[in-house]
Design a protein around this motif. Structure first.
Motif, PDB file in Angstrom:
ATOM      1  N   SER A 115     -61.159 -10.054 -62.639  1.00 38.53           N
ATOM      2  CA  SER A 115     -61.150  -8.854 -63.498  1.00 38.53           C
ATOM      3  C   SER A 115     -61.831  -7.655 -62.848  1.00 38.53           C
ATOM      4  O   SER A 115     -62.615  -6.949 -63.483  1.00 38.53           O
ATOM      5  CB  SER A 115     -61.805  -9.165 -64.852  1.00 38.53           C
ATOM      6  OG  SER A 115     -61.133 -10.211 -65.505  1.00 38.53           O
ATOM      7  N   GLY A 116     -61.537  -7.411 -61.590  1.00 43.08           N
ATOM      8  CA  GLY A 116     -62.105  -6.256 -60.902  1.00 43.08           C
ATOM      9  C   GLY A 116     -63.490  -6.463 -60.332  1.00 43.08           C
ATOM     10  O   GLY A 116     -64.037  -5.566 -59.682  1.00 43.08           O
ATOM     11  N   ILE A 117     -64.082  -7.621 -60.554  1.00 45.68           N
ATOM     12  CA  ILE A 117     -65.411  -7.922 -60.012  1.00 45.68           C
ATOM     13  C   ILE A 117     -65.254  -8.767 -58.753  1.00 45.68           C
ATOM     14  O   ILE A 117     -64.512  -9.755 -58.734  1.00 45.68           O
ATOM     15  CB  ILE A 117     -66.265  -8.655 -61.051  1.00 45.68           C
ATOM     16  CG1 ILE A 117     -66.688  -7.689 -62.167  1.00 45.68           C
ATOM     17  CG2 ILE A 117     -67.512  -9.268 -60.417  1.00 45.68           C
ATOM     18  CD1 ILE A 117     -67.515  -8.313 -63.261  1.00 45.68           C
ATOM     19  N   GLU A 118     -65.956  -8.373 -57.695  1.00 49.34           N
ATOM     20  CA  GLU A 118     -65.950  -9.107 -56.427  1.00 49.34           C
ATOM     21  C   GLU A 118     -67.359  -9.612 -56.118  1.00 49.34           C
ATOM     22  O   GLU A 118     -68.303  -8.827 -56.089  1.00 49.34           O
ATOM     23  CB  GLU A 118     -65.494  -8.215 -55.271  1.00 49.34           C
ATOM     24  CG  GLU A 118     -64.020  -7.867 -55.292  1.00 49.34           C
ATOM     25  CD  GLU A 118     -63.627  -7.055 -54.065  1.00 49.34           C
ATOM     26  OE1 GLU A 118     -62.426  -6.946 -53.797  1.00 49.34           O
ATOM     27  OE2 GLU A 118     -64.534  -6.524 -53.382  1.00 49.34           O
ATOM     28  N   VAL A 119     -67.474 -10.895 -55.901  1.00 50.11           N
ATOM     29  CA  VAL A 119     -68.749 -11.514 -55.532  1.00 50.11           C
ATOM     30  C   VAL A 119     -68.551 -12.268 -54.228  1.00 50.11           C
ATOM     31  O   VAL A 119     -67.515 -12.900 -54.015  1.00 50.11           O
ATOM     32  CB  VAL A 119     -69.228 -12.491 -56.629  1.00 50.11           C
ATOM     33  CG1 VAL A 119     -70.471 -13.259 -56.169  1.00 50.11           C
ATOM     34  CG2 VAL A 119     -69.530 -11.737 -57.916  1.00 50.11           C
ATOM     35  N   THR A 120     -69.523 -12.165 -53.338  1.00 52.03           N
ATOM     36  CA  THR A 120     -69.520 -13.020 -52.148  1.00 52.03           C
ATOM     37  C   THR A 120     -70.847 -13.774 -52.087  1.00 52.03           C
ATOM     38  O   THR A 120     -71.892 -13.255 -52.496  1.00 52.03           O
ATOM     39  CB  THR A 120     -69.340 -12.222 -50.836  1.00 52.03           C
ATOM     40  OG1 THR A 120     -70.494 -11.402 -50.601  1.00 52.03           O
ATOM     41  CG2 THR A 120     -68.091 -11.356 -50.887  1.00 52.03           C
ATOM     42  N   LEU A 121     -70.766 -14.968 -51.567  1.00 53.54           N
ATOM     43  CA  LEU A 121     -71.955 -15.794 -51.362  1.00 53.54           C
ATOM     44  C   LEU A 121     -71.948 -16.285 -49.924  1.00 53.54           C
ATOM     45  O   LEU A 121     -70.975 -16.922 -49.488  1.00 53.54           O
ATOM     46  CB  LEU A 121     -71.960 -16.985 -52.314  1.00 53.54           C
ATOM     47  CG  LEU A 121     -73.052 -18.030 -52.075  1.00 53.54           C
ATOM     48  CD1 LEU A 121     -74.434 -17.419 -52.319  1.00 53.54           C
ATOM     49  CD2 LEU A 121     -72.853 -19.254 -52.955  1.00 53.54           C
ATOM     50  N   SER A 122     -72.995 -15.971 -49.184  1.00 57.24           N
ATOM     51  CA  SER A 122     -73.110 -16.389 -47.786  1.00 57.24           C
ATOM     52  C   SER A 122     -74.314 -17.304 -47.631  1.00 57.24           C
ATOM     53  O   SER A 122     -75.424 -16.963 -48.052  1.00 57.24           O
ATOM     54  CB  SER A 122     -73.270 -15.175 -46.854  1.00 57.24           C
ATOM     55  OG  SER A 122     -72.159 -14.309 -46.951  1.00 57.24           O
ATOM     56  N   LEU A 123     -74.095 -18.454 -47.013  1.00 55.53           N
ATOM     57  CA  LEU A 123     -75.163 -19.396 -46.701  1.00 55.53           C
ATOM     58  C   LEU A 123     -75.372 -19.426 -45.196  1.00 55.53           C
ATOM     59  O   LEU A 123     -74.408 -19.355 -44.422  1.00 55.53           O
ATOM     60  CB  LEU A 123     -74.807 -20.795 -47.211  1.00 55.53           C
ATOM     61  CG  LEU A 123     -74.760 -20.958 -48.742  1.00 55.53           C
ATOM     62  CD1 LEU A 123     -74.137 -22.292 -49.102  1.00 55.53           C
ATOM     63  CD2 LEU A 123     -76.152 -20.838 -49.339  1.00 55.53           C
TER      64      LEU A 123
END
Length: 235
Positions: A115-123
């Motif tokens: 819905s238009g939200i972008e999340v990234t998770l980097s380990l």
């Protein structure tokens, strides 16, 4: 190892609070990880960044500044990007040099969109090839749940704003109706014409309709034409 004392959870869940929780919980779910970075962009807004350790902030910053690295790549392809050994990696020279200088040898970045939200998770890890299991399981579930939570938060705040607007409209309606009645009586027009006049004055004066109506009611119809003309001038 990149680590900090346990952070106290915020009493109210903010977007940054959700990001911080995602990064911290993901590190706990990936024993080989030395730290994590989570980013958020909502409908094209500037991307926010949170890290489990300050030394990891530059790794995200250099990627977002130059548009090259696991984070931009994961967003472009819409799939996880696994870098098993930065020592032999040939992509993203700027990011690669900074990561190796920080002691990081491997990383994995997972993107989440809704819905238009972008999340990234980097380990990140000090050991090569140690984050293969981090692309699925609990870490992915945490990312999906965080993104869903951000969407729910946005809808909730939008609903609150709509309710506030409706409450304001309901509070303003009696005085607007009263002012319309005065205009109808003094100018000899009907209700739609009276309301249209008040709205036109509001637009020209760049004032709220309720404020214009209050001004009309305050004069009780005395010298209404002059009062309306005065209201069209900015305060």
């Amino acid at each position: 190892m990149f680590s900090e004392p346990e952070r106290q959870r915020p009493h109210s869940v903010s977007p940054v609070g959700r990001l911080s929780r995602l990064a911290e919980q993901s590190v706990r779910c990936a024993p080989a990880s030395c730290g994590a970075v989570a980013t958020l962009a909502d409908s094209g807004a500037d991307r926010r960044v949170t890290a489990t350790h300050p030394d990891l902030d530059p790794l995200a910053g250099v990627q977002l500044a130059c548009g090259e690295g696991p984070i931009p790549t994961a967003l472009d392809v819409g799939a996880p990007v696994d870098t098993e050994d930065l020592l032999t990696e040939r992509r993203w020279p700027g990011y690669r040099a900074l990561a190796l200088k920080s002691g990081v040898r491997s990383c994995v970045t997972l993107p989440f969109r809704r819905s238009g939200i972008e999340v990234t998770l980097s380990l990140y890890s000090f050991r090569p090839g140690s984050l293969d299991d981090a692309m699925g399981g609990a870490v992915r579930i945490l990312g999906e749940e965080t993104t869903a939570g951000l969407v729910r938060d946005r809808r909730y705040h939008a609903a609150l704003a709509e309710v506030e607007q409706l409450e304001t409209a309901l509070r303003s309606r009696p005085v607007i109706d009263q002012a319309s009645g005065i205009v109808m009586h003094v100018l000899g027009c009907d209700a739609p014409e009276a309301f249209a006049l008040l709205r036109t004055v509001s637009q020209h004066a760049n004032r709220k309709l309720s404020e214009v109506a209050e001004g009309v009611v305050r004069t009780k119809g005395r010298g209404l034409e002059d009062e309306l003309a005065a209201l069209t001038r900015p305060a």
